[in-house]
Design a protein around this motif. Structure first.
Motif, PDB file in Angstrom:
ATOM      1  N   ASN A  46       0.826  -1.221   0.000  1.00 26.75           N
ATOM      2  CA  ASN A  46       0.000   0.000   0.000  1.00 26.75           C
ATOM      3  C   ASN A  46       0.856   1.266   0.000  1.00 26.75           C
ATOM      4  O   ASN A  46       0.366   2.350  -0.325  1.00 26.75           O
ATOM      5  N   LEU A  47       2.130   1.118   0.376  1.00 28.22           N
ATOM      6  CA  LEU A  47       3.031   2.271   0.340  1.00 28.22           C
ATOM      7  C   LEU A  47       3.423   2.645  -1.091  1.00 28.22           C
ATOM      8  O   LEU A  47       4.084   3.660  -1.308  1.00 28.22           O
ATOM      9  N   ALA A  48       3.030   1.829  -2.044  1.00 25.63           N
ATOM     10  CA  ALA A  48       3.303   2.143  -3.454  1.00 25.63           C
ATOM     11  C   ALA A  48       2.134   2.898  -4.094  1.00 25.63           C
ATOM     12  O   ALA A  48       2.109   3.116  -5.301  1.00 25.63           O
ATOM     13  N   LYS A  49       1.164   3.292  -3.268  1.00 27.08           N
ATOM     14  CA  LYS A  49       0.051   4.101  -3.795  1.00 27.08           C
ATOM     15  C   LYS A  49       0.383   5.580  -3.645  1.00 27.08           C
ATOM     16  O   LYS A  49       1.090   5.972  -2.712  1.00 27.08           O
ATOM     17  N   TYR A  50      -0.142   6.380  -4.541  1.00 30.11           N
ATOM     18  CA  TYR A  50       0.013   7.834  -4.408  1.00 30.11           C
ATOM     19  C   TYR A  50      -1.289   8.536  -4.753  1.00 30.11           C
ATOM     20  O   TYR A  50      -2.204   7.915  -5.311  1.00 30.11           O
ATOM     21  N   VAL A  51      -1.358   9.800  -4.404  1.00 31.32           N
ATOM     22  CA  VAL A  51      -2.590  10.571  -4.588  1.00 31.32           C
ATOM     23  C   VAL A  51      -2.356  11.602  -5.687  1.00 31.32           C
ATOM     24  O   VAL A  51      -1.498  12.477  -5.557  1.00 31.32           O
ATOM     25  N   LEU A  52      -3.102  11.456  -6.766  1.00 30.02           N
ATOM     26  CA  LEU A  52      -3.008  12.371  -7.910  1.00 30.02           C
ATOM     27  C   LEU A  52      -4.152  13.376  -7.802  1.00 30.02           C
ATOM     28  O   LEU A  52      -5.313  12.982  -7.758  1.00 30.02           O
ATOM     29  N   VAL A  53      -3.795  14.654  -7.704  1.00 30.14           N
ATOM     30  CA  VAL A  53      -4.827  15.694  -7.552  1.00 30.14           C
ATOM     31  C   VAL A  53      -4.874  16.507  -8.842  1.00 30.14           C
ATOM     32  O   VAL A  53      -3.837  16.986  -9.322  1.00 30.14           O
ATOM     33  N   LYS A  54      -6.070  16.640  -9.402  1.00 34.59           N
ATOM     34  CA  LYS A  54      -6.224  17.314 -10.699  1.00 34.59           C
ATOM     35  C   LYS A  54      -7.056  18.584 -10.551  1.00 34.59           C
ATOM     36  O   LYS A  54      -7.961  18.654  -9.714  1.00 34.59           O
ATOM     37  N   ALA A  55      -6.761  19.561 -11.429  1.00 39.63           N
ATOM     38  CA  ALA A  55      -7.481  20.836 -11.418  1.00 39.63           C
ATOM     39  C   ALA A  55      -8.217  21.058 -12.735  1.00 39.63           C
ATOM     40  O   ALA A  55      -7.954  20.374 -13.732  1.00 39.63           O
ATOM     41  N   ALA A  56      -9.103  22.046 -12.723  1.00 41.40           N
ATOM     42  CA  ALA A  56      -9.938  22.343 -13.891  1.00 41.40           C
ATOM     43  C   ALA A  56      -9.103  22.711 -15.117  1.00 41.40           C
ATOM     44  O   ALA A  56      -9.504  22.460 -16.247  1.00 41.40           O
ATOM     45  N   ASP A  57      -7.927  23.298 -14.920  1.00 43.30           N
ATOM     46  CA  ASP A  57      -7.089  23.708 -16.055  1.00 43.30           C
ATOM     47  C   ASP A  57      -6.133  22.607 -16.509  1.00 43.30           C
ATOM     48  O   ASP A  57      -5.251  22.840 -17.335  1.00 43.30           O
ATOM     49  N   GLY A  58      -6.264  21.409 -15.942  1.00 40.50           N
ATOM     50  CA  GLY A  58      -5.418  20.295 -16.355  1.00 40.50           C
ATOM     51  C   GLY A  58      -4.145  20.149 -15.533  1.00 40.50           C
ATOM     52  O   GLY A  58      -3.408  19.179 -15.687  1.00 40.50           O
ATOM     53  N   TYR A  59      -3.893  21.110 -14.637  1.00 46.38           N
ATOM     54  CA  TYR A  59      -2.721  21.029 -13.749  1.00 46.38           C
ATOM     55  C   TYR A  59      -2.887  19.828 -12.822  1.00 46.38           C
ATOM     56  O   TYR A  59      -3.999  19.540 -12.366  1.00 46.38           O
ATOM     57  N   GLU A  60      -1.797  19.123 -12.563  1.00 47.70           N
ATOM     58  CA  GLU A  60      -1.861  17.950 -11.690  1.00 47.70           C
ATOM     59  C   GLU A  60      -0.660  17.928 -10.743  1.00 47.70           C
ATOM     60  O   GLU A  60       0.441  18.321 -11.141  1.00 47.70           O
TER      61      GLU A  60
END
Ligand SMILES: Nc1nc2c(c(=O)[nH]1)N[C@H]1C(S)=C(S)[C@@H](COP(=O)(O)O)O[C@H]1N2
Ligand SMILES: [Mo]
Length: 166
Positions: free
Chosen positions: A90-104
């Motif tokens: 589970n330590l190989a999981k990450y959190v990808l956060v995305k924005a309306a303009d496509g920024y991540e």
């Protein structure tokens, strides 16, 4: 239907009210990916949770007070492997956060989990007592422990948990 409700003016007014009520969907964001309970959350949902305030220096160089919920609580509500379950693969999981303009941007789970860190990553909806401005909110990540604001992602739309193992 009673006679009173057959009045065409009243019907038109009711129709307009119902259209107006649906025209503006409540702003929301998605929590998805490697989660037990994918969900769409609005500010009303967040207001039912424990709020957290953090102080952080924004790009204007001034300290501001941001109010919102901890990212860890958002992830926990969706059933992400945190706390005692954050070990092994589970330590190989990450959190990808995305924005309306496509920024991540990404965060690792230990950067967010209070069993690993004493820093707070906040999903903010208010600054200095006001809702976040257009182009900034309605949801924004605030990471006071980062010396640069590059992960203070504005207009957040999606939080996706990704398992990096092939
Ligand atoms: N949605 C979104 N959020 C974003 C960015 C972006 O391009 N889009 N840029 C990031 C970067 S690189 C910085 S330094 C900070 C501050 O950007 P600003 O100077 O435009 O306010 O916002 C961050 N959040
Ligand atoms: Mo930046």
């Amino acid at each position: 239907m009673s006679k009173k409700f057959c009045n065409p003016f009243l019907l038109a007014a009711l129709l307009l009210i119902s259209i107006a009520g649906h025209a503006q969907p409540k702003p929301s964001f998605r929590v998805e990916g490697e989660v037990l309970k994918p969900r769409t959350l609005t500010q009303d949902d967040l207001l039912k949770w424990k709020t957290t305030e953090v102080k952080g220096k924004d790009r204007d160089g001034k300290e501001h007070v941001f109010k919102g919920v901890r990212l860890v609580d958002v992830l926990d509500s969706a059933g992400v492997t945190l706390g005692g379950k954050l070990r092994g693969e589970n330590l190989a999981k990450y959190v990808l956060v995305k924005a309306a303009d496509g920024y991540e941007v990404i965060f690792s789970l230990p950067e967010i989990d209070p069993e690993f860190t004493s820093q707070t990553v906040l999903l903010a909806y208010e600054v200095d007592g006001h809702p976040l401005a257009k182009g900034e909110g309605p949801f924004r990540m605030v990471v006071p422990s980062d010396k640069k604001q590059a992960r203070w992602i504005r207009e957040l739309t999606t939080i996706k948990v990704v398992f990096s193992k092939e």
